[in-house]
Motif scaffolding. Structure first.
Motif, PDB file in Angstrom:
ATOM      1  N   SER A 162       0.829  -1.210   0.000  1.00 57.48           N
ATOM      2  CA  SER A 162       0.000   0.000   0.000  1.00 57.48           C
ATOM      3  C   SER A 162       0.863   1.259   0.000  1.00 57.48           C
ATOM      4  N   PHE A 173      -4.621   0.369  -2.799  1.00 61.80           N
ATOM      5  CA  PHE A 173      -4.889   1.528  -1.948  1.00 61.80           C
ATOM      6  C   PHE A 173      -5.027   2.803  -2.775  1.00 61.80           C
ATOM      7  N   ALA A 176      -8.415   2.956  -4.264  1.00 61.39           N
ATOM      8  CA  ALA A 176      -9.379   3.466  -3.295  1.00 61.39           C
ATOM      9  C   ALA A 176      -9.286   4.982  -3.178  1.00 61.39           C
ATOM     10  N   GLN A 177      -8.074   5.516  -3.191  1.00 56.34           N
ATOM     11  CA  GLN A 177      -7.903   6.965  -3.116  1.00 56.34           C
ATOM     12  C   GLN A 177      -8.535   7.665  -4.311  1.00 56.34           C
ATOM     13  N   VAL A 180     -12.232   7.739  -3.841  1.00 55.04           N
ATOM     14  CA  VAL A 180     -12.535   8.727  -2.800  1.00 55.04           C
ATOM     15  C   VAL A 180     -12.536  10.132  -3.389  1.00 55.04           C
ATOM     16  N   PRO A 186     -14.449   8.849   2.085  1.00 60.50           N
ATOM     17  CA  PRO A 186     -13.212   8.159   2.486  1.00 60.50           C
ATOM     18  C   PRO A 186     -13.431   7.012   3.470  1.00 60.50           C
ATOM     19  N   TYR A 190     -12.100   3.376   2.340  1.00 56.97           N
ATOM     20  CA  TYR A 190     -10.916   2.869   3.028  1.00 56.97           C
ATOM     21  C   TYR A 190     -11.239   1.620   3.854  1.00 56.97           C
ATOM     22  N   ALA A 193     -11.213  -1.120   1.248  1.00 56.99           N
ATOM     23  CA  ALA A 193      -9.836  -1.498   0.917  1.00 56.99           C
ATOM     24  C   ALA A 193      -9.227  -2.342   2.034  1.00 56.99           C
ATOM     25  N   ALA A 194      -9.490  -1.949   3.276  1.00 57.33           N
ATOM     26  CA  ALA A 194      -8.966  -2.710   4.414  1.00 57.33           C
ATOM     27  C   ALA A 194      -9.527  -4.129   4.433  1.00 57.33           C
TER      28      ALA A 194
END
Length: 226
Positions: A162, A173, A176-177, A180, A186, A190, A193-194
């Motif tokens: 990440s 990651f 995902a950003q 977002v 977010p 997030y 993603a986690a």
């Protein structure tokens, strides 16, 4: 359907694609190259001439004593000032390989030294060369000791990838950003993603457990024969 659930469903495809196209390949390649480098460094430190052993110790000292993120920044953002330009993925691959190489070398070195001295003597007594002894006797026994910590290193590497988002690698990651940046959600993205990282790590942990059980059975069988 709740808004958060719909958002997670819509974003699942891009996140999984980033994991399959970048996170997993980066993890596998970095671990393979890093483990190969670690084996070489460990052998040099144990059996090489002192100048090479000193260089190997210096390399391990530098890599283990500095943050991985700093190493990635030095390779991707620092080297261009010296005229060395690298794309994001190769830069991340080099950074992770060097990092894994240093840590795995310590694991391999400890595993090799854990093999009883009598194993060397027994192999030499039946006419094996140093190379044959290492390949047929020492490394197979050392592998049983090294597998658990190396497996943990591999699982940690999955999560450490990440950090490649910081040097623009479009892995999980960073995917995902990017979502977002469009959705302004977010927390949901997030967490998603986690959860994907958690799923990958859980599968790898289960495989690690099975591998350790098989190695233990094999080790018990070999000890019974001897």
């Amino acid at each position: 359907m709740p808004h958060w659930l719909q958002l997670m469903i819509d974003s699942l495809g891009p996140l999984l694609w980033a994991a399959l196209a970048f996170t997993i390949p980066l993890t596998l390649l970095s671990f393979i190259f890093g483990l190969t480098l670690g084996l070489i460094v460990a052998l040099v430190r144990l059996f090489g001439p002192w100048p090479l052993a000193a260089i190997a110790r210096f390399y391990v000292w530098i890599i283990r004593g500095t943050p991985l993120l700093v190493q990635l920044f030095l390779i991707f953002y620092g080297l261009p000032s010296a005229g060395i330009l690298l794309d994001a993925f190769p830069a991340a691959l080099i950074g992770f390989t060097l990092n894994i190489g240093a840590y795995s070398s310590e694991i391999v070195r400890a595993a090799i030294t854990s093999v009883a001295k009598g194993q060397w003597e027994a192999s030499f007594s039946i006419g094996m060369s140093w190379t044959q002894t290492m390949r047929r006797t020492i490394l197979p026994q050392a592998a049983r000791v090294a597998v658990p910590p190396l497996s943990n290193t591999f699982i940690s590497l999955v999560k450490d990838t990440s950090l490649a988002a910081a040097i623009t690698v479009p892995e999980l990651f960073q995917a995902a950003q990017r979502v977002v940046a469009v959705t302004y959600e977010p927390l949901i993205l997030y967490i998603e993603a986690a959860l994907i990282y958690l799923a990958i790590s859980s599968v790898l942990s289960a495989l690690q457990t099975r591998l350790e059980h098989r190695l233990n059975r094999y080790g018990g069988f070999m000890e019974a024969r001897t």
